[in-house]
Each structure stands twice: as structure tokens, then as C-alpha cells.
Design an enzyme around this catalytic site. Structure first.
Site, PDB file in Angstrom:
ATOM      1  N   CYS A  12       0.703  -1.118   0.103  1.00 48.24           N
ATOM      2  CA  CYS A  12       0.041  -0.055   0.114  1.00 48.24           C
ATOM      3  C   CYS A  12       1.035   1.427  -0.063  1.00 48.24           C
ATOM      4  CB  CYS A  12      -0.927  -0.140   1.267  1.00 48.24           C
ATOM      5  SG  CYS A  12      -1.865  -1.675   1.206  1.00 48.24           S
TER       6      CYS A  12
ATOM      7  N   ARG B 216       5.301   0.458  -6.296  1.00 44.12           N
ATOM      8  CA  ARG B 216       5.121  -0.473  -4.953  1.00 44.12           C
ATOM      9  C   ARG B 216       4.075  -1.824  -5.286  1.00 44.12           C
ATOM     10  NH1 ARG B 216       6.771   2.491  -0.454  1.00 44.12           N
ATOM     11  NH2 ARG B 216       5.308   1.075   0.814  1.00 44.12           N
TER      12      ARG B 216
ATOM     13  N   TRP C 224      -2.916  -2.528  -1.676  1.00 44.74           N
ATOM     14  CA  TRP C 224      -2.475  -4.049  -1.845  1.00 44.74           C
ATOM     15  C   TRP C 224      -3.185  -4.844  -0.961  1.00 44.74           C
ATOM     16  CZ3 TRP C 224       0.298  -8.188   0.134  1.00 44.74           C
ATOM     17  CH2 TRP C 224       0.945  -8.989  -0.531  1.00 44.74           C
TER      18      TRP C 224
ATOM     19  N   ASN D 279      -1.915   2.052   5.700  1.00 46.25           N
ATOM     20  CA  ASN D 279      -0.927   1.168   5.592  1.00 46.25           C
ATOM     21  C   ASN D 279      -0.616   0.222   6.633  1.00 46.25           C
ATOM     22  OD1 ASN D 279      -0.642   2.378   3.251  1.00 46.25           O
ATOM     23  ND2 ASN D 279       1.653   2.726   3.257  1.00 46.25           N
ATOM     24  N   GLY D 280      -0.475  -1.112   6.366  1.00 44.53           N
ATOM     25  CA  GLY D 280      -0.267  -2.003   7.569  1.00 44.53           C
ATOM     26  C   GLY D 280      -1.448  -2.802   7.610  1.00 44.53           C
TER      27      GLY D 280
ATOM     28  N   GLU E  15      18.995 -16.551  -8.016  1.00 43.21           N
ATOM     29  CA  GLU E  15      18.864 -15.336  -8.420  1.00 43.21           C
ATOM     30  C   GLU E  15      18.163 -15.107  -9.693  1.00 43.21           C
ATOM     31  OE1 GLU E  15      17.712 -12.668  -6.979  1.00 43.21           O
ATOM     32  OE2 GLU E  15      17.731 -11.255  -8.189  1.00 43.21           O
TER      33      GLU E  15
ATOM     34  N   LYS F 216      14.491 -14.084 -10.748  1.00 40.20           N
ATOM     35  CA  LYS F 216      14.204 -13.031 -11.794  1.00 40.20           C
ATOM     36  C   LYS F 216      13.041 -13.297 -12.739  1.00 40.20           C
ATOM     37  CE  LYS F 216      14.886 -10.050 -10.080  1.00 40.20           C
ATOM     38  NZ  LYS F 216      15.447  -9.886  -8.746  1.00 40.20           N
TER      39      LYS F 216
ATOM     40  N   GLU G 219       9.428 -13.973 -11.582  1.00 43.99           N
ATOM     41  CA  GLU G 219       8.658 -13.061 -11.059  1.00 43.99           C
ATOM     42  C   GLU G 219       8.268 -12.036 -11.943  1.00 43.99           C
ATOM     43  OE1 GLU G 219      10.538 -10.402  -8.124  1.00 43.99           O
ATOM     44  OE2 GLU G 219      12.563 -10.439  -9.140  1.00 43.99           O
TER      45      GLU G 219
ATOM     46  N   HIS H 256      19.655 -36.486  -7.396  1.00 42.80           N
ATOM     47  CA  HIS H 256      19.055 -37.183  -6.229  1.00 42.80           C
ATOM     48  C   HIS H 256      17.503 -36.860  -6.200  1.00 42.80           C
ATOM     49  CE1 HIS H 256      22.959 -37.875  -4.709  1.00 42.80           C
ATOM     50  NE2 HIS H 256      23.409 -36.911  -5.095  1.00 42.80           N
TER      51      HIS H 256
ATOM     52  N   LYS I 176       6.994  -3.899  -4.195  1.00 46.52           N
ATOM     53  CA  LYS I 176       8.286  -3.687  -4.072  1.00 46.52           C
ATOM     54  C   LYS I 176       8.708  -3.752  -2.820  1.00 46.52           C
ATOM     55  CE  LYS I 176      12.090  -1.962  -5.406  1.00 46.52           C
ATOM     56  NZ  LYS I 176      13.196  -3.158  -6.089  1.00 46.52           N
TER      57      LYS I 176
HETATM   58  O1  M6R Z   1      13.477  -4.296   0.236  1.00 45.05           O
HETATM   59  P1  M6R Z   1      14.130  -5.630   0.416  1.00 45.05           P
HETATM   60  O2  M6R Z   1      15.464  -5.768  -0.310  1.00 45.05           O
HETATM   61  O3  M6R Z   1      14.013  -5.942   1.891  1.00 45.05           O
HETATM   62  O4  M6R Z   1      13.196  -6.542  -0.314  1.00 45.05           O
HETATM   63  C1  M6R Z   1      13.365  -8.019  -0.097  1.00 45.05           C
HETATM   64  C2  M6R Z   1      12.635  -8.783  -1.079  1.00 45.05           C
HETATM   65  O5  M6R Z   1      11.177  -8.642  -0.979  1.00 45.05           O
HETATM   66  C3  M6R Z   1      12.899  -8.264  -2.590  1.00 45.05           C
HETATM   67  O6  M6R Z   1      14.449  -8.630  -2.810  1.00 45.05           O
HETATM   68  C4  M6R Z   1      12.314  -9.350  -3.693  1.00 45.05           C
HETATM   69  O7  M6R Z   1      12.657 -10.482  -3.650  1.00 45.05           O
HETATM   70  C5  M6R Z   1      12.480  -8.791  -5.000  1.00 45.05           C
HETATM   71  N1  M6R Z   1      11.374  -7.785  -5.533  1.00 45.05           N
HETATM   72  C6  M6R Z   1      12.799  -9.569  -6.048  1.00 45.05           C
HETATM   73  O8  M6R Z   1      13.277  -8.875  -7.270  1.00 45.05           O
END
Ligand code: M6R
Length: 609
Positions: free
Chosen positions: A2, A27, A75, A99-100, A482, A486, A489, A505, A604
Site C-alpha cells: 500500500c 510499489r 495491496w 498502510n499496515g 537469483e 528474476k 517474478e 538425487h 516493491k
Molecule cells: O527491500 P528488500 O531488499 O528487503 O526486499 C526483499 C525482497 O522482497 C526483494 O528482494 C524481492 O525478492 C525482489 N523484489 C525480487 O526482485
């Protein structure tokens, strides 16, 4: 997650709110709304969907002459995305954006129902609005009513509040969810994120728990929520320029941020390399403190955790200091066994990730040293950690983290080399040589970016693929994790990352002629082992993209396509290899027509547990 914006001034509040909400779109959100004072009446417009949908609502039901208002991007947590669940919530007397998460909202709701209130949404937020309305009627005075509400709430919140009795005033409170107060010239603002304000001001206050902000066009007063005594706040300055919140000619923030990596790398490392030595003095982290660390718990989420995995390999290899990498959402319930000399290292781009923040607080409560690698200055993690190393590459807007990962890696390299030097495990000459190669990575990264045509071509070949495996050993396995994140997502392709030697395995049973395997083989020391594993999947007729250093010969029947990387010492290969992997994910998502910067269901900064 949010987002909140709020405005009080002489200009059109709706214009500001719409512009601010657009800046918060990155976000991640599913509905949007705003409330303003229109001739002393609170009017609300909200809708499921995007800011453009709200614009349409405003065209059919316009708001005129408002100079004070609050806005929100939601959100969904409590209740599906819908017009009714969208914020703001309230009635003719009060309106709030939140928010929260309110943990005791059921109890509050039941209590309010007993008092005669009815509810039209499924949200926890509406219970706050009803509670505030109730106390406004009881107390007849905004500060007393807000203070009563604070007393009742359990959980996390940042709230922007309008109250009918005070049509020239915007109120704000927060607990465990960020909220800033922007300071303008005859106008003031609130926002959950500085990006929304950069166009208007760079001056801001950080609101703290237990404080109430009372904001008018010409004044910002912060008072204690119990006795309403005035609190003097420190003024902060955001040194990000507005351009960093713009795409600057790139079609997507993600592509812009991938291209910003060499600069971000240089800006992050240069101030910490002084005449062939490494210094964290600018971060107030002296050598004695660093040398006293006996073990690291590296705690983070998602991409930041993946950076931590590379960090673990580097720190253990060079400094011989043991590291555990723990996912923050697990760490907080693991009851870790801390010992003298332990350091909890939190890695976070936003500095607001709820699980990482909780892990930090757990460590602090246990009296363990905490160190954070953070990008957002003034964020909760940056403020609460004992020591903070700030990455210096500007804002990251795209949900898929790229530049932040690169900067986090940069710091982890420096940390590993620094610790090694402190423990006499590297001579001055060895350190100087390593730093020389390390600094050269900026140019290598630029070269990799110039080869993005390869990734576009590969993406065109693979765009129909339904599922992918990323395999690798050692540092390549960290990279596989990683790269796989990427890809999944933003392209929405099912991906799994596996240590190349582990496939046999169990998981190799999934490999068929329909499988796509991206095999990462950048590490010379173990390349032969990795290639054997690649042959195992090739023998099962998988399509293999081999990502390999250019000084290694691989028989052509071991792969279908090959992407070669310039050969540098193994230790630096992650800084090279990640770039084509980010670009491949990016171009796959573009070809599939996905919303690259705002992938579905993602936010985000994940400020809920
Ligand atoms: O803001 P942060 O680095 O703590 O966020 C952690 C994860 O939510 C963040 O790295 C997320 O996995 C990425 N959006 C992936 O691309």
C-alpha cells in the site's frame, strides 16, 4: 504494498494526489482512492484498479476546488480487491487511509458493532475509521480521539486522517509502517515513500511511533500522543533527484536500473576504497568492531537473501568467518542460539521489509550486534541497526530488484576482503590485486550490457517455454537462485534453481525433452563437474542454454545454445554473469507482454508479515 499520500496547501489537492499516487504505482497495488475537503465536506472517490481507473471515476464524478486531501494505493490483505475494500474509509465525519495490518481488528469491529456501527468492507482499516468516528463523537476533539484510537490499535499502521471539524488540517500517525512528512513552501505533505514527494520537496520529517502530526498549509506540529506536548523534529533532506524516479528514456524502470548497475557499483565502492585499502569509517564501522565479529547470521528476503548467499561464500572463503544465511521470515521464529562475537547482518533494499525488520529487532533484543546493508536512507532498518552500510546508487523503482542486488554484492565483496585483511589472511599486495580486478568490474559490466542483443535473441527462442531449471555449483548456484527468481517474478514462467550436482538425487526425474535448463558454469575451478551434470540433463533430451566462461572448451553436443562470459577470476564471475541473466528475464517478460515493472501479485517493499 500500500502507499499513502496527503496534501495541504493552496493548490489543487486532487492534482497532487493523482501525481503522488502515480509515483507510488511501482510499489504494487490493486485499487486506489482519495478523499478531499470540498467546501468543508469530505468527499471520497475510489475504485478497484489502477490510477487511470481513478482518473476515469474523477471525470464522471469530478471534485473541484479541494486544497487538502489524502490518497491511497491498496495491496489487498483483508478482503479482495474491490471498490468497497479500497481506501479511504470513513464517513462524513472522518476519512482515513491506512498502510499496515491491524491484528486486533476483529475485537474492535465487534465492539463497534455493539456500539451500533455497520460495516461495508472486509478490511481491517474500516474498523479504525469507525473507532475514530466513535471517539470523535465521544471526545469531540481530534487529538483526544486520535490518541484513544492509538491506544486501541495492535499491529502496524501508517495513517493519513481527515476530520470534518478541522477542514484545514491533515493528521498522521504511524507504528511499524513508514510515513514521512514533506515540508514545502506554504504547503505540506505526507507520503509513505519519498518518491511521491521528490517533485515538490526534498525536506522532510520522519514521524515516529507515539507521535501525532498536525499539518496545515503553513505549519507542521508534532505532538506526543499521550499528553500532546510538542516534539522538536530533526529535518532531513533526500538527496535523490527526481530523475531517479523517472524512466529517463528507457521503456521500463527495470531496464534502466539494469543499465545503471556499473555506475551504482562505482558509487558504492569508491568512497570505501582508499589507497588500496578498504575502509568503512564513513559508515562509522571501525576496524576493531569488524575484527571482533566471530560469526555472521546473514538475514534477508528474496533477492537480498540471494546476495547474502554470495556474501557467505565470499566471507567464508576470504575471511574464514562462518556465516549462516537465513530467510528473515524463518529466522524470526527460529529461536537462534547467539554467542559472543555474533553479528546479525540484515540486507534490505527498502529497509522496510517487515520480516527483516522483525529479525533485526529480535537480534537487538538478544543484545547481538546488528549491521545492515540498506539502500533507503532513513528507513526503519537503517535507523534501528547498530551499524549501517548504505548502498549508493539511487532509487530502485522496478519491483524486480537488479541494481540493489548489484550494490549489495559490491558491499559484500568489500566486507569479505576487509575482514580477510583484518585477520591477516590477505597481504597488502594480495588485497591491492583483488581491488584492482574488482574495480575493473565496472567496465566489464558495461561490456556485458552492450551485448544485450544476445539476450533478446535467446528470449525470442524461449518465449514459449513453460518451465525452466537453473543449475550451477558454488557461486553459480547462488546466481542460479537469483536468475530463477528474476525469471519467474516477471515472466511468470515456472522456474526452479538447483545445485547442479543435486539434480540426480530426485529432481532429474522431471527432466524430459520438454525441459529447458539454463546451466551456469562460470567458475573455472569446478567447470568440469558442472559440465558432467549438464551432460546428464542433455542426455535426457532437455534443451540446454549453457552460460560459460570463454576460456573453457565445451563439446557442442553438451548444449543447444551457448552464452559466453569473459574470463576473470572465479570470485568475480557473479558480477559478470548476473547481467545477461537479468536481461534474459527482462526480454522474456517484454515478449510475453507482461507488466515488467509491476508484476502481478508483487509489491516493491513487503511491509506485512
Ligand atoms: O527491500 P528488500 O531488499 O528487503 O526486499 C526483499 C525482497 O522482497 C526483494 O528482494 C524481492 O525478492 C525482489 N523484489 C525480487 O526482485
Amino acid at each position: 504494498m500500500c502507499g499513502i499520500v496527503g496534501y495541504v496547501g493552496s493548490n489543487d489537492a486532487v492534482d497532487f494526489l493523482i501525481a503522488g499516487l502515480s509515483k507510488l504505482e511501482y510499489r504494487g497495488y490493486d485499487s486506489v482512492g482519495l478523499s478531499v475537503f470540498d467546501h468543508e465536506t469530505i468527499l471520497t472517490r475510489k475504485t478497484k484498479g489502477r490510477v487511470d481507473d481513478l482518473r476515469k471515476v474523477l471525470t464522471s464524478r469530478p471534485l473541484h476546488s479541494a486544497t487538502l486531501g489524502i490518497g491511497h494505493t491498496r495491496w489487498a490483505t483483508h478482503g479482495e480487491p474491490s471498490d468497497l475494500n479500497s481506501h479511504p474509509h470513513g464517513n462524513f465525519r472522518v476519512s482515513i487511509v491506512h498502510n499496515g495490518i491491524i491484528e486486533n481488528y476483529r475485537q474492535i469491529k465487534e465492539r463497534m458493532i455493539r456500539k451500533g456501527y455497520s460495516f461495508s468492507s472486509e478490511t481491517d482499516t474500516e474498523t479504525i475509521a469507525k473507532c475514530l468516528d466513535y471517539y470523535m463523537v465521544q471526545k469531540g476533539e481530534p487529538l483526544k480521539a486520535i490518541s484513544k484510537v492509538i491506544e486501541k490499535l495492535e499491529g502496524s499502521y501508517a495513517l493519513g486522517i481527515l476530520i470534518k471539524d478541522t477542514p484545514d488540517t491533515l493528521y498522521a500517525i504511524r507504528k511499524d509502517s513508514p510515513l514521512l512528512i514533506g515540508l514545502g513552501d506554504h504547503e505540506n505533505y505526507i507520503a509513505s515513500d519519498m518518491t511521491a514527494l521528490l517533485k515538490y520537496t526534498k525536506r522532510y520529517y520522519l514521524l515516529e511511533e507515539g507521535e501525532i502530526a498536525i499539518i496545515t498549509k503553513d505549519s507542521v506540529r508534532i505532538v506526543d500522543c499521550e499528553d500532546f506536548l510538542e516534539i522538536t523534529k530533526e529535518e532531513h533532506y533526500a538527496d535523490w533527484d527526481e530523475e531517479s524516479a523517472e524512466k529517463g528514456g528507457y521503456p521500463h524502470f527495470m531496464l534502466k536500473e539494469i543499465h545503471e548497475q556499473p555506475d551504482a557499483f562505482r558509487r558504492t565502492i569508491t568512497p570505501r576504497i582508499i589507497r588500496n585499502t578498504i575502509s568503512f569509517e564513513r559508515d562509522n564501522l571501525d576496524d576493531r568492531t569488524l575484527a571482533s565479529i566471530r560469526k555472521f547470521y546473514i538475514v534477508a528476503c528474496g533477492t537480498a537473501m540471494h546476495a547474502g548467499m554470495i556474501g557467505k561464500s565470499l566471507i567464508e572463503r576470504y575471511a574464514r568467518t562462518p556465516c549462516d544465511v537465513v530467510i528473515a521470515s524463518e529466522f524470526r521464529y527460529q529461536d537462534p542460539i547467539f554467542q559472543d562475537g555474533d553479528c546479525v547482518l540484515i540486507i534490505s533494499q527498502s529497509g522496510e521489509t517487515a520480516d527483516s525488520l522483525a529479525a533485526l529487532r529480535l537480534a537487538k533484543q538478544a543484545g547481538v550486534m546488528t549491521l545492515a546493508i540498506v539502500n533507503v536512507v532513513g528507513s526503519s532498518i537503517a535507523r534501528e541497526a547498530d551499524f549501517v552500510i548504505q548502498t549508493i546508487g539511487g532509487l530502485e523503482i522496478a519491483v524486480a530488484s537488479t541494481k540493489a542486488y548489484y550494490m549489495q554484492l559490491s558491499i559484500l565483496y568489500l566486507l569479505a576482503f576487509k575482514l580477510a585483511a583484518l585477520h591477516d589472511l590477505l597481504s597488502s599486495q594480495e588485497l591491492a590485486d583483488l581491488l584492482h580486478d574488482f574495480q575493473h568490474m565496472e567496465d566489464v559490466a558495461r561490456d556485458m550490457l552492450n551485448q544485450s542483443g544476445n539476450d533478446q535473441y535467446l528470449a525470442s527462442l524461449y518465449q514459449g517455454v513453460k518451465s525452466m531449471f537453473f543449475i550451477g555449483r558454488g557461486l553459480d548456484y547462488g546466481l542460479a537462485l537469483e536468475s530463477s527468481l528474476k525469471m519467474k517474478e516477471i515472466s511468470y514462467i515456472h522456474c526452479e534453481a538447483y545445485p547442479a550436482g543435486e539434480l540426480k538425487h530426485g529432481t532429474i526425474s522431471l527432466i524430459t525433452e520438454d525441459s529447458m535448463v539454463i546451466a551456469l558454469a562460470s567458475s573455472k575451478a569446478i567447470v568440469e563437474k558442472t559440465i558432467s551434470n549438464i551432460k546428464e540433463v542433455k542426455a535426457r533430451k532437455a534443451t540446454v542454454l549453457l552460460v560459460v566462461r570463454d576460456d573453457v572448451e565445451v563439446a557442442e553436443d553438451a548444449y543447444n545454445q551457448k552464452l559466453t562470459l569473459p574470463s576473470y577470476p572465479d570470485v568475480f564471475m557473479p558480477l559478470i554473469e548476473i547481467i545477461p541473466m537479468q536481461l534474459l528475464a527482462y526480454y522474456m517478460a517484454v515478449l510475453k507482454g507482461n507488466d515488467v515493472d509491476k508484476p502481478r501479485n508483487l509489491a516493491k517493499s513487503v511491509t506485512v508479515e
